[in-house]
Motif scaffolding. Structure first.
Motif, PDB file in Angstrom:
ATOM      1  N   PRO A  67       0.820  -1.214   0.000  1.00 43.29           N
ATOM      2  CA  PRO A  67       0.000   0.000   0.000  1.00 43.29           C
ATOM      3  C   PRO A  67       0.852   1.261   0.000  1.00 43.29           C
ATOM      4  O   PRO A  67       0.532   2.230  -0.695  1.00 43.29           O
ATOM      5  CB  PRO A  67      -0.801  -0.108   1.299  1.00 43.29           C
ATOM      6  N   THR A  68       1.966   1.229   0.740  1.00 40.24           N
ATOM      7  CA  THR A  68       2.828   2.411   0.801  1.00 40.24           C
ATOM      8  C   THR A  68       3.366   2.743  -0.580  1.00 40.24           C
ATOM      9  O   THR A  68       3.297   3.885  -1.040  1.00 40.24           O
ATOM     10  CB  THR A  68       4.013   2.132   1.744  1.00 40.24           C
ATOM     11  N   LEU A  69       3.906   1.716  -1.274  1.00 41.48           N
ATOM     12  CA  LEU A  69       4.449   1.958  -2.611  1.00 41.48           C
ATOM     13  C   LEU A  69       3.353   2.427  -3.566  1.00 41.48           C
ATOM     14  O   LEU A  69       3.570   3.308  -4.392  1.00 41.48           O
ATOM     15  CB  LEU A  69       5.089   0.685  -3.160  1.00 41.48           C
ATOM     16  N   TYR A  70       2.162   1.826  -3.444  1.00 39.39           N
ATOM     17  CA  TYR A  70       1.074   2.182  -4.353  1.00 39.39           C
ATOM     18  C   TYR A  70       0.649   3.619  -4.155  1.00 39.39           C
ATOM     19  O   TYR A  70       0.366   4.327  -5.122  1.00 39.39           O
ATOM     20  CB  TYR A  70      -0.113   1.237  -4.162  1.00 39.39           C
ATOM     21  N   ILE A  71       0.576   4.046  -2.889  1.00 36.72           N
ATOM     22  CA  ILE A  71       0.232   5.448  -2.646  1.00 36.72           C
ATOM     23  C   ILE A  71       1.266   6.329  -3.337  1.00 36.72           C
ATOM     24  O   ILE A  71       0.937   7.334  -3.971  1.00 36.72           O
ATOM     25  CB  ILE A  71       0.161   5.738  -1.134  1.00 36.72           C
ATOM     26  N   GLY A  72       2.537   5.907  -3.268  1.00 38.26           N
ATOM     27  CA  GLY A  72       3.588   6.656  -3.945  1.00 38.26           C
ATOM     28  C   GLY A  72       3.379   6.694  -5.452  1.00 38.26           C
ATOM     29  O   GLY A  72       3.405   7.760  -6.066  1.00 38.26           O
ATOM     30  N   TYR A  73       3.126   5.521  -6.047  1.00 40.78           N
ATOM     31  CA  TYR A  73       2.925   5.459  -7.501  1.00 40.78           C
ATOM     32  C   TYR A  73       1.748   6.339  -7.915  1.00 40.78           C
ATOM     33  O   TYR A  73       1.803   7.065  -8.913  1.00 40.78           O
ATOM     34  CB  TYR A  73       2.612   4.024  -7.941  1.00 40.78           C
ATOM     35  N   VAL A  74       0.654   6.222  -7.148  1.00 39.68           N
ATOM     36  CA  VAL A  74      -0.553   6.951  -7.518  1.00 39.68           C
ATOM     37  C   VAL A  74      -0.335   8.453  -7.350  1.00 39.68           C
ATOM     38  O   VAL A  74      -0.783   9.246  -8.180  1.00 39.68           O
ATOM     39  CB  VAL A  74      -1.749   6.448  -6.688  1.00 39.68           C
ATOM     40  N   GLY A  75       0.388   8.832  -6.288  1.00 40.84           N
ATOM     41  CA  GLY A  75       0.703  10.248  -6.112  1.00 40.84           C
ATOM     42  C   GLY A  75       1.421  10.778  -7.340  1.00 40.84           C
ATOM     43  O   GLY A  75       1.153  11.890  -7.812  1.00 40.84           O
ATOM     44  N   ILE A  76       2.307   9.971  -7.896  1.00 39.34           N
ATOM     45  CA  ILE A  76       3.013  10.383  -9.104  1.00 39.34           C
ATOM     46  C   ILE A  76       2.039  10.498 -10.275  1.00 39.34           C
ATOM     47  O   ILE A  76       2.145  11.394 -11.106  1.00 39.34           O
ATOM     48  CB  ILE A  76       4.137   9.388  -9.417  1.00 39.34           C
ATOM     49  N   SER A  77       1.047   9.610 -10.307  1.00 37.98           N
ATOM     50  CA  SER A  77       0.067   9.690 -11.401  1.00 37.98           C
ATOM     51  C   SER A  77      -0.715  10.997 -11.300  1.00 37.98           C
ATOM     52  O   SER A  77      -1.129  11.559 -12.317  1.00 37.98           O
ATOM     53  CB  SER A  77      -0.878   8.489 -11.368  1.00 37.98           C
ATOM     54  N   VAL A  78      -0.910  11.483 -10.072  1.00 40.65           N
ATOM     55  CA  VAL A  78      -1.593  12.771  -9.916  1.00 40.65           C
ATOM     56  C   VAL A  78      -0.718  13.888 -10.482  1.00 40.65           C
ATOM     57  O   VAL A  78      -1.206  14.768 -11.215  1.00 40.65           O
ATOM     58  CB  VAL A  78      -1.921  13.035  -8.431  1.00 40.65           C
ATOM     59  N   ALA A  79       0.585  13.819 -10.161  1.00 42.03           N
ATOM     60  CA  ALA A  79       1.503  14.819 -10.726  1.00 42.03           C
ATOM     61  C   ALA A  79       1.448  14.777 -12.249  1.00 42.03           C
ATOM     62  O   ALA A  79       1.442  15.809 -12.923  1.00 42.03           O
ATOM     63  CB  ALA A  79       2.923  14.545 -10.235  1.00 42.03           C
ATOM     64  N   PHE A  80       1.372  13.551 -12.782  1.00 40.86           N
ATOM     65  CA  PHE A  80       1.274  13.369 -14.232  1.00 40.86           C
ATOM     66  C   PHE A  80      -0.004  14.019 -14.769  1.00 40.86           C
ATOM     67  O   PHE A  80       0.012  14.734 -15.774  1.00 40.86           O
ATOM     68  CB  PHE A  80       1.287  11.859 -14.531  1.00 40.86           C
ATOM     69  N   SER A  81      -1.124  13.788 -14.066  1.00 35.37           N
ATOM     70  CA  SER A  81      -2.382  14.389 -14.503  1.00 35.37           C
ATOM     71  C   SER A  81      -2.295  15.906 -14.494  1.00 35.37           C
ATOM     72  O   SER A  81      -2.797  16.565 -15.406  1.00 35.37           O
ATOM     73  CB  SER A  81      -3.528  13.948 -13.587  1.00 35.37           C
ATOM     74  N   PHE A  82      -1.662  16.458 -13.446  1.00 33.30           N
ATOM     75  CA  PHE A  82      -1.470  17.907 -13.385  1.00 33.30           C
ATOM     76  C   PHE A  82      -0.676  18.381 -14.610  1.00 33.30           C
ATOM     77  O   PHE A  82      -1.022  19.389 -15.236  1.00 33.30           O
ATOM     78  CB  PHE A  82      -0.725  18.316 -12.118  1.00 33.30           C
ATOM     79  N   ALA A  83       0.387  17.637 -14.933  1.00 34.35           N
ATOM     80  CA  ALA A  83       1.231  18.031 -16.065  1.00 34.35           C
ATOM     81  C   ALA A  83       0.430  17.991 -17.364  1.00 34.35           C
ATOM     82  O   ALA A  83       0.505  18.910 -18.189  1.00 34.35           O
ATOM     83  CB  ALA A  83       2.450  17.116 -16.149  1.00 34.35           C
ATOM     84  N   VAL A  84      -0.363  16.914 -17.536  1.00 33.28           N
ATOM     85  CA  VAL A  84      -1.176  16.806 -18.745  1.00 33.28           C
ATOM     86  C   VAL A  84      -2.198  17.936 -18.788  1.00 33.28           C
ATOM     87  O   VAL A  84      -2.395  18.589 -19.819  1.00 33.28           O
ATOM     88  CB  VAL A  84      -1.867  15.427 -18.804  1.00 33.28           C
ATOM     89  N   GLY A  85      -2.824  18.192 -17.617  1.00 36.90           N
ATOM     90  CA  GLY A  85      -3.796  19.275 -17.541  1.00 36.90           C
ATOM     91  C   GLY A  85      -3.170  20.598 -17.926  1.00 36.90           C
ATOM     92  O   GLY A  85      -3.747  21.388 -18.698  1.00 36.90           O
ATOM     93  N   ALA A  86      -1.958  20.848 -17.420  1.00 39.83           N
ATOM     94  CA  ALA A  86      -1.283  22.115 -17.696  1.00 39.83           C
ATOM     95  C   ALA A  86      -0.902  22.204 -19.173  1.00 39.83           C
ATOM     96  O   ALA A  86      -0.961  23.275 -19.774  1.00 39.83           O
ATOM     97  CB  ALA A  86      -0.044  22.242 -16.824  1.00 39.83           C
ATOM     98  N   LEU A  87      -0.537  21.067 -19.768  1.00 39.34           N
ATOM     99  CA  LEU A  87      -0.185  21.073 -21.195  1.00 39.34           C
ATOM    100  C   LEU A  87      -1.419  21.362 -22.047  1.00 39.34           C
ATOM    101  O   LEU A  87      -1.369  22.132 -23.002  1.00 39.34           O
ATOM    102  CB  LEU A  87       0.415  19.727 -21.610  1.00 39.34           C
ATOM    103  N   ILE A  88      -2.549  20.737 -21.660  1.00 41.61           N
ATOM    104  CA  ILE A  88      -3.774  20.920 -22.453  1.00 41.61           C
ATOM    105  C   ILE A  88      -4.195  22.387 -22.431  1.00 41.61           C
ATOM    106  O   ILE A  88      -4.555  22.954 -23.461  1.00 41.61           O
ATOM    107  CB  ILE A  88      -4.905  20.016 -21.904  1.00 41.61           C
TER     108      ILE A  88
END
Lengths: 654, 175
Positions: A187-208
């Motif tokens: 669960p700890t690692l997954y929270i980390g991975y998912v947190g990164i996916s949020v950063a990714f979504s922010f980046a995609v959102g900012a690019l769009i």
């Protein structure tokens, strides 16, 4: 009924994710085509975009419901559900029934989407600073990622599939995984991975929305920081678990799956530092967006390597090639799509502010480049066996390559890390910076001299490691000098403690590799053996019965030096009957200056027992350092969130 | 930033993607191959395993006739499965020598009595030292050795019906 309810919740959540994506897309489209005369978004666009937040919230809650129902199935040992039969057993202790819910492929993927959904919920509730269009684009990207994983769960790994007729009992969980560490490590690692996916979504959102700037960086930063804290904790805990549970006496094996968790951490570390430059100095715009994409790619590649089984690994308990193709398709869709968007849009992002070579920004760029080099080395080393296999050559890439290739770069990185915080933003004077560095340099030189005099010379990498660790420790507390400690911002404390943690961890690694003493003996009862400063005597072997295992337990009497007090260690060789497996339970004595690590091996049939004994000076520093790094991250996060909250309040009252 | 440079990440990703996709489509051969193929047999001399049958030394393999060297153990189930194939090869006139791994004379005798005895000589390799020198990682494995003591073929796992022609061809070629 519980299983069917869980499946229904999962389908509903998937449908809502689809709705969230469509609403976000329509809203953004309407918003983009609004008449140039109007100030706000068009009426239709505003209404549609207003619907995205509640949908994101309910989607997360439904995923949570599905996960809760799966846990309920495991806790009740419902043997009519395939997943429970394959991975649980009614005799298991409650904690492992609980953690068994995610100690398998389907359950762990469900945990992944649950955390992803909850992250979306959290953004929808708390994020108020971003321009609305960027936020909606972010939630849309988040929904697109979730949709892929929902499809993966529903079409190729349904955790709620029934088994008919029901089995009398389960097949049990891999005994190596029956450990408190497993309850928290994934669960700890997954929270980390998912947190990164949020950063990714922010980046995609900012690019769009073409909105890459400090506001976007400030919204993304807590997520990157949070993800990074959890990745750090997950890797540290995983390393300690491998250390005491596998009984091999090592703490890092450069196993593909370990690398899979290290690569996102490296990328997240780089992202963490570049997002700070973007947030405070408005520099490194394109690079930060790029790193967010790379960090998420690495966590996807990590998931792919673990799940597909294309690499041979100690984590082979999670392998299925057919599922690999599904994750690979997702990888192509998300990463390929994001990089395509990056290529199309980044040209339209204005260049941020610039800076001179010798400056805090310059040091952070060096940090980013060196981290990227290490990331590249680890990626190449991990994938090289696949490339070689394509040419018909069998090989595995192990510690000799990684230590030699990544070690020197990491030491260089440590040196840059010591200098960075002592430099000023924008521009600095080389001479003045050197003066500020005099004390750390002196400490490093003294430490190396001391090590040389005491030991008479050790291998070069551990030697430099010890020296640099001492220098870094001195340099990392330097930003606190001559400051009022009570008025120092919390995030400065965070940086100091995290950097100090790296120094502590590095000292532990160097000390472990330079000074470990190993003794492998076939011991008779009553015979004393020496390892490092300790004398170990085998007193006898006796059987022990546990909840779902039986074991042979050695009683070892141990004392330090020739006049220390005797104490007892009890390493076990455990036998689990379902599935039949033998595991080594090492017995470890932790002292201030290191650990005595004992493992009981096999008997030789003539009254002797294999004993493996290690004396590892200061090995505990490795994980202590890891904990300090995470603590530093947590303080930083707290400090940032508090300051941002104050800033928002100030703006509200202005 | 140069216009073309923005596409470099996509290119890098395409490369990584190609590598992992290829690995998925064409899974790598996980069999552990010996590094000794094409090289001379290491020198060894093993004591007899069962009474009435000589032990095995590397000198036997340099007498001019190609031979099979079978690595087996009485406790190994696939070894039972391949026993009929070895008997068939023996009836075809192929000389078969054996190295028995981590075994006891009584157990090997019982194994031979039950499954047939295709072997000319059986060496007792108590510590698996000869097996490791051969570059063999498990049982059963079968090596084709030419008349000059060179290893020409390694067969990993039990010999099945379909494997016999390949072994015969290698023996023929080594002649």
């Amino acid at each position: 009924m519980i299983a069917e309810a869980g499946l229904a919740a999962l389908w509903l959540a998937a449908a809502l994710a689809g709705l969230q994506l469509v609403l976000a897309a329509i809203g953004l489209r309407l918003d983009a085509t609004r008449p140039a005369t109007g100030d706000g978004p068009g009426v239709g666009a505003a209404e549609i975009m207003a619907a995205v937040r509640p949908v994101a919230i309910v989607q997360g809650l439904l995923a949570l419901l599905a996960m809760a129902l799966l846990i309920a199935l495991f806790v009740r040992s419902d043997m009519s559900v395939q997943l429970v039969v394959a991975n649980s057993h009614s005799d298991k202790p409650l904690l492992y029934k609980f953690s068994g819910a995610w100690g398998n492929h389907e359950g762990s993927m469900l945990l992944w989407v649950t955390i992803l959904g909850l992250a979306g919920t959290t953004i929808a509730i708390v994020e108020r600073r971003l321009p609305r269009a960027t936020l909606i684009a972010t939630l849309g990207a988040q929904a697109a990622i979730a949709l892929g994983f929902y499809a993966f769960l529903l079409f190729s790994s349904n955790p709620f599939a029934r088994l008919s007729p029901a089995a009398p009992d389960g097949q049990g969980l891999n005994p190596l995984l029956q450990d408190p560490g497993l309850a928290f490590h994934p669960p700890t690692l997954y929270i980390g991975y998912v947190g990164i996916s949020v950063a990714f979504s922010f980046a995609v959102g900012a690019l769009i929305t073409r909105d890459v700037g400090p506001a976007f960086a400030r919204a993304m930063r807590p997520w990157v920081l949070g993800a990074w804290i959890f990745l750090t904790l997950g890797i540290t805990a995983g390393s300690y678990w491998a250390y005491y549970e596998l009984g091999w006496g090592g703490w890092w094996f450069w196993d593909p799956v370990e690398n899979a968790s290290l690569m996102p951490w490296l990328a997240a570390t780089a992202l963490l530092h570049s997002v700070s430059v973007l947030a405070t100095r408005d520099g490194l715009r394109a690079w930060t967006v790029m790193l967010a994409v790379v960090a998420f790619s690495m966590s996807m590649v990590g998931t792919f390597l673990v799940r597909s089984g294309i690499l041979t690994s100690v984590h082979a308990f999670a392998v299925d090639p057919t599922r690999g193709s599904f994750i690979l398709a997702l990888l192509l869709l998300y990463i390929g799509g994001a990089l395509l968007l990056f290529g199309l849009r980044i040209g339209t992002v204005r260049q941020g502010s610039t800076f001179e070579l010798i400056s805090r920004e310059g040091a952070l760029v060096a940090n980013n480049l060196l981290l990227s080099v290490i990331l590249g080395i680890v990626l190449i080393g991990t994938l090289y066996p696949i490339v070689a296999a394509a040419f018909g050559v069998q090989l595995s890439v192990g510690p000799p390559f990684f230590d030699k290739a990544a070690g020197p770069v990491a030491l260089l990185l440590v040196a840059v890390m010591a200098v960075g915080p002592l430099l000023r933003w924008r521009r600095d004077d080389g001479q003045a910076a050197l003066e500020r560095m005099m004390l750390p340099i002196a400490v490093a030189a003294l430490a190396m001299a001391a090590v040389f005099i005491v030991t008479g010379g050790i291998a070069i990498l551990p030697f430099l490691g010890l020296g640099l660790a001492a220098g870094l420790a001195a340099a990392s507390v330097a930003p606190l000098w001559k400051r009022n400690l009570r008025r120092t911002p919390l995030f400065t404390w965070g940086m100091v403690i995290a950097h100090l943690g790296i120094a502590v961890s590095l000292a532990g690694m160097a000390s472990d590799s330079a000074f470990t003493k190993e003794t492998l003996v076939a011991a008779r009862v009553g015979e004393p053996h020496r390892v490092g400063p300790y004398t170990v005597r085998l007193d006898g072997i006796s059987p022990v019965i546990g909840a779902n295992w039986s074991a042979l337990q050695a009683r070892l009497s141990v004392r330090r030096g020739d006049d220390g007090a005797w104490f007892v260690l009890r390493p076990q060789s455990r036998f689990f009957s379902s599935p039949p497996t033998t595991t080594s339970e090492s017995a470890i004595a932790t002292r201030l200056d290191g650990q005595l690590y004992t493992v009981l091996g096999a008997p030789d049939g003539e009254g002797r027992w294999q004993l493996r004994l290690w004396w590892k000076p200061f090995v505990t520093f490795i994980w202590l350092g890891g904990a300090l790094i995470a603590l530093g991250g947590a303080l930083s996060l707290l400090g940032r969130v508090r300051r941002d909250r104050q800033a928002v309040l100030r703006e509200a009252y202005r | 930033m140069k216009r073309s440079a923005v596409w470099l990440p996509l290119l890098g990703f395409a490369l990584v993607f190609a590598v992992v996709a290829m690995a998925l489509v064409r899974p790598a051969d996980r069999t552990v191959r010996s590094a000794m193929i094409g090289k001379p047999l290491p020198t060894f001399s093993l004591a007899a395993m069962v009474p009435g049958k000589p032990g095995l030394g590397s000198a036997v393999f340099t007498q001019g006739q190609p031979r099979l060297l079978n690595v087996f153990a009485s406790w190994c189930v696939p070894c039972i499965a391949e026993a009929p194939m070895l008997m068939r090869l023996k009836r075809m006139g192929v000389p078969i020598e054996a190295v028995a791994i981590r075994d006891t004379p009584a157990a090997v005798q019982a194994f031979l009595a039950r499954n047939g005895d295709p072997y000319g000589r059986i060496g007792n390799d108590r510590e698996s030292s000869v097996q490791l020198a051969l570059g063999s990682s498990g049982v059963p494995e079968t090596f084709v050795i030419d008349g000059k003591g060179r290893i020409v073929l390694q067969h990993v796992g039990d010999i099945r019906d379909g494997d016999v022609p390949e072994i015969l061809a290698a023996l023929e070629k080594a002649r």
